[in-house]
Design a protein around this motif. Structure first.
Motif, PDB file in Angstrom:
ATOM      1  N   LYS A  12       3.954  -7.971  -7.848  1.00 22.93           N
ATOM      2  CA  LYS A  12       2.455  -7.654  -8.582  1.00 22.93           C
ATOM      3  C   LYS A  12       3.109  -6.234  -9.333  1.00 22.93           C
ATOM      4  CE  LYS A  12      -0.807  -8.212  -5.127  1.00 22.93           C
ATOM      5  NZ  LYS A  12      -1.956  -7.471  -4.427  1.00 22.93           N
ATOM      6  N   THR A  13       2.300  -5.743 -10.335  1.00 19.73           N
ATOM      7  CA  THR A  13       2.578  -4.455 -11.110  1.00 19.73           C
ATOM      8  C   THR A  13       1.599  -3.502 -10.645  1.00 19.73           C
ATOM      9  OG1 THR A  13       2.901  -5.831 -12.812  1.00 19.73           O
ATOM     10  CG2 THR A  13       2.438  -3.509 -13.276  1.00 19.73           C
ATOM     11  N   CYS A  14       2.414  -2.315 -10.228  1.00 27.22           N
ATOM     12  CA  CYS A  14       1.707  -1.108  -9.711  1.00 27.22           C
ATOM     13  C   CYS A  14       0.645  -0.394 -10.561  1.00 27.22           C
ATOM     14  CB  CYS A  14       2.799   0.346  -9.479  1.00 27.22           C
ATOM     15  SG  CYS A  14       1.898   1.355  -8.712  1.00 27.22           S
ATOM     16  N   GLN A  15      -0.417  -0.328 -10.352  1.00 31.06           N
ATOM     17  CA  GLN A  15      -1.494   0.295 -11.166  1.00 31.06           C
ATOM     18  C   GLN A  15      -1.472   1.575 -11.344  1.00 31.06           C
ATOM     19  OE1 GLN A  15      -5.395  -0.553  -9.393  1.00 31.06           O
ATOM     20  NE2 GLN A  15      -5.276  -2.682  -9.299  1.00 31.06           N
ATOM     21  N   HIS A  16      -0.477   2.507 -10.958  1.00 30.31           N
ATOM     22  CA  HIS A  16      -0.371   3.760 -11.359  1.00 30.31           C
ATOM     23  C   HIS A  16       0.872   3.705 -12.151  1.00 30.31           C
ATOM     24  CE1 HIS A  16      -0.277   8.022 -11.324  1.00 30.31           C
ATOM     25  NE2 HIS A  16       0.981   7.948 -10.896  1.00 30.31           N
ATOM     26  N   CYS A  17       2.286   3.421 -11.940  1.00 29.30           N
ATOM     27  CA  CYS A  17       3.417   3.532 -12.738  1.00 29.30           C
ATOM     28  C   CYS A  17       3.587   2.352 -13.608  1.00 29.30           C
ATOM     29  CB  CYS A  17       4.365   3.930 -11.714  1.00 29.30           C
ATOM     30  SG  CYS A  17       4.869   2.483 -10.623  1.00 29.30           S
ATOM     31  N   GLU A  33      -4.952  -6.828  -1.188  1.00 30.91           N
ATOM     32  CA  GLU A  33      -5.613  -5.450  -1.383  1.00 30.91           C
ATOM     33  C   GLU A  33      -4.623  -4.416  -1.939  1.00 30.91           C
ATOM     34  OE1 GLU A  33      -7.085  -4.598   2.550  1.00 30.91           O
ATOM     35  OE2 GLU A  33      -7.956  -6.564   2.658  1.00 30.91           O
ATOM     36  N   VAL A  34      -3.199  -4.572  -1.942  1.00 32.69           N
ATOM     37  CA  VAL A  34      -2.426  -3.834  -2.215  1.00 32.69           C
ATOM     38  C   VAL A  34      -2.147  -3.824  -3.704  1.00 32.69           C
ATOM     39  CG1 VAL A  34       0.187  -3.425  -2.159  1.00 32.69           C
ATOM     40  CG2 VAL A  34      -0.624  -4.376  -0.243  1.00 32.69           C
ATOM     41  N   LYS A  35      -2.246  -2.484  -4.231  1.00 35.36           N
ATOM     42  CA  LYS A  35      -2.162  -2.179  -5.350  1.00 35.36           C
ATOM     43  C   LYS A  35      -1.186  -1.328  -6.293  1.00 35.36           C
ATOM     44  CE  LYS A  35      -7.521  -2.134  -5.399  1.00 35.36           C
ATOM     45  NZ  LYS A  35      -8.657  -1.456  -5.603  1.00 35.36           N
ATOM     46  N   TYR A  36      -0.714  -0.474  -5.255  1.00 40.60           N
ATOM     47  CA  TYR A  36       0.414   0.418  -5.427  1.00 40.60           C
ATOM     48  C   TYR A  36       1.890   0.333  -4.839  1.00 40.60           C
ATOM     49  CZ  TYR A  36      -4.125   2.694  -6.716  1.00 40.60           C
ATOM     50  OH  TYR A  36      -5.158   3.014  -7.114  1.00 40.60           O
ATOM     51  N   CYS A  37       2.845   0.759  -5.572  1.00 43.76           N
ATOM     52  CA  CYS A  37       4.212   0.279  -5.037  1.00 43.76           C
ATOM     53  C   CYS A  37       4.535   1.214  -4.020  1.00 43.76           C
ATOM     54  CB  CYS A  37       5.095   0.293  -6.320  1.00 43.76           C
ATOM     55  SG  CYS A  37       5.335   1.857  -6.971  1.00 43.76           S
ATOM     56  N   SER A  38       3.815   2.440  -3.910  1.00 39.03           N
ATOM     57  CA  SER A  38       4.151   3.383  -2.894  1.00 39.03           C
ATOM     58  C   SER A  38       3.034   4.215  -2.524  1.00 39.03           C
ATOM     59  CB  SER A  38       5.529   4.123  -3.378  1.00 39.03           C
ATOM     60  OG  SER A  38       4.938   5.020  -4.466  1.00 39.03           O
ATOM     61  N   ARG A  40       3.382   7.444  -2.744  1.00 42.67           N
ATOM     62  CA  ARG A  40       3.417   8.454  -3.720  1.00 42.67           C
ATOM     63  C   ARG A  40       2.459   7.974  -4.908  1.00 42.67           C
ATOM     64  NH1 ARG A  40       8.447  10.917  -7.130  1.00 42.67           N
ATOM     65  NH2 ARG A  40       7.037  12.311  -8.328  1.00 42.67           N
ATOM     66  N   CYS A  41       2.503   6.853  -5.287  1.00 40.86           N
ATOM     67  CA  CYS A  41       1.639   6.200  -6.488  1.00 40.86           C
ATOM     68  C   CYS A  41       0.323   6.362  -6.098  1.00 40.86           C
ATOM     69  CB  CYS A  41       2.151   4.830  -6.945  1.00 40.86           C
ATOM     70  SG  CYS A  41       3.552   5.102  -8.237  1.00 40.86           S
ATOM     71  N   ARG A  42       0.123   6.056  -4.818  1.00 37.86           N
ATOM     72  CA  ARG A  42      -1.398   5.707  -4.169  1.00 37.86           C
ATOM     73  C   ARG A  42      -1.773   7.243  -4.193  1.00 37.86           C
ATOM     74  NH1 ARG A  42      -3.048   6.580   0.841  1.00 37.86           N
ATOM     75  NH2 ARG A  42      -1.155   6.027   1.409  1.00 37.86           N
ATOM     76  N   ARG A  43      -1.309   8.196  -3.828  1.00 39.22           N
ATOM     77  CA  ARG A  43      -1.601   9.529  -3.680  1.00 39.22           C
ATOM     78  C   ARG A  43      -2.026  10.178  -5.194  1.00 39.22           C
ATOM     79  NH1 ARG A  43       2.373  10.309   0.307  1.00 39.22           N
ATOM     80  NH2 ARG A  43       3.477  11.176  -1.278  1.00 39.22           N
ATOM     81  N   GLU A  44      -0.987   9.616  -5.863  1.00 44.13           N
ATOM     82  CA  GLU A  44      -1.127  10.401  -7.573  1.00 44.13           C
ATOM     83  C   GLU A  44      -2.108   9.835  -8.243  1.00 44.13           C
ATOM     84  OE1 GLU A  44       1.168  12.880  -9.193  1.00 44.13           O
ATOM     85  OE2 GLU A  44       1.694  13.262  -7.277  1.00 44.13           O
ATOM     86  N   ARG A  45      -2.442   8.630  -7.894  1.00 46.64           N
ATOM     87  CA  ARG A  45      -3.341   7.883  -8.666  1.00 46.64           C
ATOM     88  C   ARG A  45      -4.905   8.610  -8.200  1.00 46.64           C
ATOM     89  NH1 ARG A  45      -4.300   4.047 -12.659  1.00 46.64           N
ATOM     90  NH2 ARG A  45      -6.377   3.200 -12.648  1.00 46.64           N
ATOM     91  N   LYS A  46      -4.979   8.918  -7.039  1.00 47.82           N
ATOM     92  CA  LYS A  46      -6.252   9.573  -6.403  1.00 47.82           C
ATOM     93  C   LYS A  46      -6.413  11.044  -7.016  1.00 47.82           C
ATOM     94  CE  LYS A  46      -6.512   7.274  -1.811  1.00 47.82           C
ATOM     95  NZ  LYS A  46      -6.810   7.546  -0.461  1.00 47.82           N
ATOM     96  N   ARG A  47      -5.324  11.662  -7.024  1.00 49.72           N
ATOM     97  CA  ARG A  47      -5.158  13.215  -7.674  1.00 49.72           C
ATOM     98  C   ARG A  47      -5.487  12.979  -9.229  1.00 49.72           C
ATOM     99  NH1 ARG A  47      -0.256  17.082  -6.684  1.00 49.72           N
ATOM    100  NH2 ARG A  47       0.812  15.628  -7.919  1.00 49.72           N
ATOM    101  N   THR A  48      -4.890  11.995 -10.008  1.00 44.42           N
ATOM    102  CA  THR A  48      -5.326  11.902 -11.272  1.00 44.42           C
ATOM    103  C   THR A  48      -6.899  11.391 -11.531  1.00 44.42           C
ATOM    104  OG1 THR A  48      -4.351   9.773 -11.485  1.00 44.42           O
ATOM    105  CG2 THR A  48      -2.978  11.421 -12.077  1.00 44.42           C
ATOM    106  N   ASP A  49      -7.380  10.499 -10.856  1.00 42.56           N
ATOM    107  CA  ASP A  49      -8.511  10.069 -11.103  1.00 42.56           C
ATOM    108  C   ASP A  49      -9.557  11.481 -10.687  1.00 42.56           C
ATOM    109  OD1 ASP A  49      -8.322   7.486 -11.301  1.00 42.56           O
ATOM    110  OD2 ASP A  49      -8.497   6.753  -9.355  1.00 42.56           O
TER     111      ASP A  49
END
Length: 57
Positions: A12-17, A33-38, A40-49
């Protein structure tokens, strides 16, 4: 039990990076259900949103 080659695993391709990542055994039951590679990407995505929503006042 048959061993799989890495090239045979779903990807898959990470939705953040935007980088590709491969299936992992720990994601076996939740792969759809997996959208992020790590984490860190999951946390960063929430913060940027969250920060994007605050500036639209």
């Amino acid at each position: 039990m048959r061993m799989r080659k890495k090239s045979d695993l779903p990807q898959k391709t990470c939705q953040h990076c935007g980088l590709p990542f491969m299936w992992r055994k720990k994601w076996e039951k939740v792969w759809d259900e997996v959208k992020y590679c790590s984490d860190r990407c999951r946390r960063e995505r929430k913060r940027t949103d969250k920060s994007a929503g605050e500036g639209a006042a």
